[in-house]
Write an enzyme that holds these catalytic residues in place. Structure first.
Site, PDB file in Angstrom:
ATOM      1  N   ARG A   7       0.850  -1.183   0.000  1.00 41.66           N
ATOM      2  CA  ARG A   7       0.000   0.000   0.000  1.00 41.66           C
ATOM      3  C   ARG A   7       0.892   1.240   0.000  1.00 41.66           C
ATOM      4  O   ARG A   7       1.890   1.296   0.710  1.00 41.66           O
ATOM      5  CB  ARG A   7      -0.924   0.021   1.235  1.00 41.66           C
ATOM      6  CG  ARG A   7      -1.994  -1.062   1.212  1.00 41.66           C
ATOM      7  CD  ARG A   7      -3.049  -0.792   0.149  1.00 41.66           C
ATOM      8  NE  ARG A   7      -4.107  -1.793   0.129  1.00 41.66           N
ATOM      9  CZ  ARG A   7      -4.120  -2.850  -0.648  1.00 41.66           C
ATOM     10  NH1 ARG A   7      -3.118  -3.073  -1.480  1.00 41.66           N
ATOM     11  NH2 ARG A   7      -5.126  -3.703  -0.608  1.00 41.66           N
ATOM     12  N   GLU A  36      -2.566   7.962  -4.698  1.00 43.54           N
ATOM     13  CA  GLU A  36      -2.872   7.555  -6.077  1.00 43.54           C
ATOM     14  C   GLU A  36      -4.085   8.308  -6.606  1.00 43.54           C
ATOM     15  O   GLU A  36      -5.027   8.569  -5.848  1.00 43.54           O
ATOM     16  CB  GLU A  36      -3.131   6.045  -6.122  1.00 43.54           C
ATOM     17  CG  GLU A  36      -1.867   5.242  -5.901  1.00 43.54           C
ATOM     18  CD  GLU A  36      -2.086   3.753  -6.114  1.00 43.54           C
ATOM     19  OE1 GLU A  36      -3.021   3.372  -6.848  1.00 43.54           O
ATOM     20  OE2 GLU A  36      -1.318   2.966  -5.548  1.00 43.54           O
ATOM     21  N   HIS A  51       0.194   0.525 -10.375  1.00 42.21           N
ATOM     22  CA  HIS A  51      -0.625  -0.389  -9.578  1.00 42.21           C
ATOM     23  C   HIS A  51      -1.066  -1.610 -10.391  1.00 42.21           C
ATOM     24  O   HIS A  51      -2.260  -1.891 -10.545  1.00 42.21           O
ATOM     25  CB  HIS A  51      -1.856   0.341  -9.036  1.00 42.21           C
ATOM     26  CG  HIS A  51      -2.386  -0.253  -7.763  1.00 42.21           C
ATOM     27  ND1 HIS A  51      -2.916   0.488  -6.750  1.00 42.21           N
ATOM     28  CD2 HIS A  51      -2.468  -1.554  -7.341  1.00 42.21           C
ATOM     29  CE1 HIS A  51      -3.309  -0.300  -5.764  1.00 42.21           C
ATOM     30  NE2 HIS A  51      -3.043  -1.552  -6.104  1.00 42.21           N
TER      31      HIS A  51
END
Length: 386
Positions: free
Chosen positions: A273, A302, A320
């Protein structure tokens, strides 16, 4: 939001209405829903992240369940709207659910699904890929070639790090962290140091057995060590991969002080994360230590990166994509759909959410159960051991 929306509909006369906020890979998930009497509506709005208002429009006046994405803000407003529309379930097409206010879902008696168990090897493979790419400066070298700068072999051109015999550090030795560790130990004959609140006996046995195999064949055996602290891993490892959960205790787990503990030529990889790393501190550290390298699949805010990160040649950044293998993404879509279907049908919840093979076997019908509902206990939902 402009209307009418771009909606693709399957089985328009279906009894149950299930909405997917995005097109998802594969068709099996659609077929499974249609076969059980669902009308499936897929939003094709050309917008990367749907707003709360967009999703409320999608839910409409009648909706039995929604399959959504981790970029969406699922809180009080959306769960209230889904409840008013008669909805019983929402599922992220993701293992994480930091975007979901589970307490709000509990308030409206809406099940919240996620998709664990299908991402382990895929995520570990990307972490290994970033590790190797950073060690051997592959992205830098690729850009150099494409720019037409290569004029011939030189002794110092893009000299990187040899992984064999070095120490890989793993912070968080759960399923993904352990899978990554096994890849690096067996694939590159690296020694292992790991930190986790719980002992990873299975991983330790694997490294021990592999070390014995190497020794029996006349090679240097690999070793393992369970660190007493995360700082011990940071100080000793040449390559460090982060695999913790994200909570209050792991926010900015890697900060300015801990970056300073690492070796000057260390490699840091994060496929967990984004907020686990203080990204501003990381940019400063990369700038001040040009031989320190990092591989990132996730970011603190993000889809944005902190200023300066994109300019760092010693940083590899990807959008990602840890779960972005065909098998995994199609499996995630299937599990998310079955989470919603199971709640609509009143099926029990699988007791082990990581036991996904029965749901992903395309040669047989999936069990009559929801693969993974994170708030099943809070809602008092029945559990099945299959």
């Amino acid at each position: 939001m402009a209307k009418p929306m771009a909606i693709e509909v399957y089985n328009p006369n279906g009894k149950y209405r299930v909405v997917s906020t995005k097109p998802m890979p594969g068709t099996r998930w659609i077929n499974l829903l249609v076969d059980q009497g669902c009308r499936v509506e897929i939003c094709h709005l050309k917008k990367t992240i749907l707003s709360v208002e967009d999703i409320i429009d999608l839910i409409g006046n009648k909706c039995d369940g929604v399959i959504g994405q981790l970029t969406e803000d699922w809180g009080e407003t959306l769960f209230s709207a889904l409840s008013k529309a008669g909805g019983k379930a929402f599922s992220n097409m993701a293992v994480g659910y930091n975007n979901v206010d589970v307490e709000a879902a509990n308030k409206y008696s809406i099940a919240v699904g996620n998709t664990p168990g299908v991402l382990t090897e895929t995520t570990a493979e990307l972490a290994a890929s970033l590790s190797l790419a950073a060690a051997r400066r592959i992205v830098e070298a690729d850009g150099f070639m494409r720019a037409g700068l290569y004029e011939g072999w030189l002794p110092h051109l893009f000299v990187g790090n040899l992984l064999k015999g070095q120490t890989v550090g793993v912070i968080g030795a759960g399923r993904i962290g352990s899978a990554y560790a096994r890849m690096m130990v067996e694939g590159f004959k690296m020694n292992l140091i790991y930190f986790d609140l719980y002992q990873s006996t299975r991983l330790e046995k694997f490294v021990t057995a592999y070390g014995q195999f190497l020794k029996a064949n006349g090679e240097q055996p690999v070793t393992w060590k369970r660190a007493s602290s995360m700082e011990e891993v940071l100080r000793e490892a040449d390559l460090i991969s982060l695999h913790p959960v994200l909570d209050k205790t792991t926010y900015h787990l890697v900060n300015k002080e801990r970056l300073a503990m690492m070796k000057k030529e260390a490699i840091l990889v994060n496929c967990s994360r984004g907020p686990v790393i203080d990204e501003v501190a990381l940019v400063d550290h990369l700038r001040e230590n040009p031989m320190f390298r990092v591989g990132l699949d996730v970011f603190e805010e993000e889809p944005f990166m902190k200023p300066g990160l994109a300019d760092m040649k010693n940083a590899i950044v990807v959008p990602h994509i840890a779960s972005a293998s065909k098998w995994t993404r199609e499996g995630m879509a299937t599990l998310a759909a079955l989470n919603v279907l199971g709640r609509i049908k009143g099926y029990p919840i699988l007791s082990d959410p990581n036991r996904v093979d029965p749901f992903l076997n395309e040669n047989s019908s999936p069990p009559n159960a929801s693969p993974s509902i994170v708030n099943s206990k809070a809602l008092g939902l029945p559990v099945s051991k299959l």
